[in-house]
Write a protein that holds these residues in place. Structure first.
Motif, short mmCIF file in Angstrom:
data_model
loop_
_atom_site.label_atom_id
_atom_site.label_comp_id
_atom_site.label_asym_id
_atom_site.label_seq_id
_atom_site.Cartn_x
_atom_site.Cartn_y
_atom_site.Cartn_z
N GLY A 19 0.82 -1.21 0.00
CA GLY A 19 0.00 0.00 0.00
C GLY A 19 0.84 1.25 0.00
O GLY A 19 0.58 2.20 -0.76
N GLY A 20 1.87 1.28 0.84
CA GLY A 20 2.75 2.44 0.88
C GLY A 20 3.51 2.64 -0.41
O GLY A 20 3.73 3.77 -0.86
N GLY A 21 3.90 1.52 -1.05
CA GLY A 21 4.60 1.60 -2.33
C GLY A 21 3.71 2.16 -3.42
O GLY A 21 4.15 2.97 -4.24
N VAL A 22 2.45 1.72 -3.46
CA VAL A 22 1.52 2.24 -4.46
C VAL A 22 1.30 3.73 -4.25
O VAL A 22 1.32 4.52 -5.20
CB VAL A 22 0.17 1.49 -4.38
N ALA A 23 1.12 4.14 -3.00
CA ALA A 23 0.93 5.56 -2.71
C ALA A 23 2.13 6.38 -3.16
O ALA A 23 1.98 7.45 -3.76
CB ALA A 23 0.68 5.75 -1.21
N ALA A 24 3.33 5.87 -2.88
CA ALA A 24 4.54 6.61 -3.27
C ALA A 24 4.67 6.69 -4.79
O ALA A 24 5.06 7.73 -5.34
CB ALA A 24 5.77 5.93 -2.68
N ALA A 25 4.33 5.59 -5.50
CA ALA A 25 4.42 5.60 -6.96
C ALA A 25 3.43 6.59 -7.56
O ALA A 25 3.76 7.31 -8.51
CB ALA A 25 4.16 4.20 -7.50
#
Length: 309
Positions: A19-25
């Protein structure tokens, strides 16, 4: 300052790796990709060519929310339907990252799905698991199949990402004695790096937001795998070559249960652990797909490439 009429993306599990990776991307953005319409060669790891958007991150602990700007933060757990409904309200796209393993995870998922329907979410991107089916060997894959059915029954436009076993987790399966033990036989696993899962999810979000009709990826199920299917003996060899001496020790079912029950985990958890390996033995994680490259325009990472980073 967020502009209210921009499309809203809600990302759950935002304090976690996926989830955090998707938000950052999504926050990073990029030049819009060009090519096959599913990411294409213009897609890059730092962003996915999304249009301007608003983003709301859903977490259980606001102190663990990623520090991204500009974003909203909503506090909700999947088991709290009303909190989820408020958190999902107004979402053009909801990235529904599966909840952490628990005995009531399916109930939590169903509550979150009901909240998404009540909130009028336009499209859901759900992180499922390879081989999801009511009769899957891996017990948690059955929960994913039931969640997929709940999304369909709720009438929600949905894209399903059936992620294979995370390559990032394989080193953690190795014991302190350097052995990788399990009843996997000579079955193969087409494990995928979490980074590739993130890129696929973020790319789908961008595609949906750019689609004025709103049906791109609707009803699609993608098999998110790495570039190869390895036996656990081959996994051990790759780990060894990367500087972590490892050997694979096949176990019988009796040995597998005995070696894990000593941790004092509940029966459902032990069954999930063991069935991870028996699903590999039965070939339920062996199929290699090109969906990562088709979606993002970039080939997925192999285990050796991931370890070399």
């Amino acid at each position: 300052m967020a502009v209210p009429d921009l499309p809203l993306v809600v990302v759950t599990g935002a304090s976690g790796a996926v989830g955090g990776g998707v938000a950052a991307a999504l926050a990073a953005g990029a030049t819009p990709p060009a090519g096959d319409g599913f990411g294409g060669p213009g897609a890059v790891p730092g962003g996915v060519g999304v249009p301007d958007l608003r983003m709301r991150l859903v977490v259980r602990d606001p102190l663990r929310a990623p520090q991204l700007e500009p974003v909203e933060v909503a506090v909700a757990s999947y088991g709290d339907g009303e909190a989820c409904r408020r958190a999902f309200d107004g979402a053009d796209v909801l990235v529904l990252v599966s909840a952490g393993e628990s005995v009531d995870r399916l109930d939590q998922h169903r509550t979150a799905v009901e909240a998404a329907a009540a909130a009028g979410v336009r499209h859901v991107v759900y992180t499922s698991f390879a081989g999801a089916a009511p009769d899957a060997t891996f017990t948690l894959a059955r929960d994913h199949a039931a969640t997929e059915e709940a999304l369909r029954s709720a009438g929600l436009s949905t894209t399903v990402l059936r992620d294979n076993l995370y390559l990032d987790l394989l080193p953690a399966f190795v014991g302190e004695d350097g052995t990788l033990r399990g009843p996997a036989g000579d079955g193969r696993v087409a494990g995928v790096a979490r980074e590739d899962v993130v890129r696929c999810a973020a790319t789908v979000v961008g595609d949906v937001l750019r689609d004025p009709v709103g049906d791109r990826h609707a009803g699609a199920t993608y098999e998110v795998t790495g570039p190869e299917a390895l036996t656990l003996e081959e996994v051990a060899a790759v780990l060894t070559a990367a500087g972590r001496p490892t050997r694979y020790v096949p176990e019988t079912l009796e040995e597998a249960y005995a070696s894990r029950e000593r941790f004092g985990a509940p029966a459902w958890q032990v069954e999930a652990w063991v069935s991870t390996y028996t699903a590999i033995a039965h070939g339920e994680m062996a199929a290699v797909s090109r969906d990562v490259e088709r979606l993002t325009g970039l080939p997925p990472l192999s285990l050796a490439e991931l370890l070399a980073r």
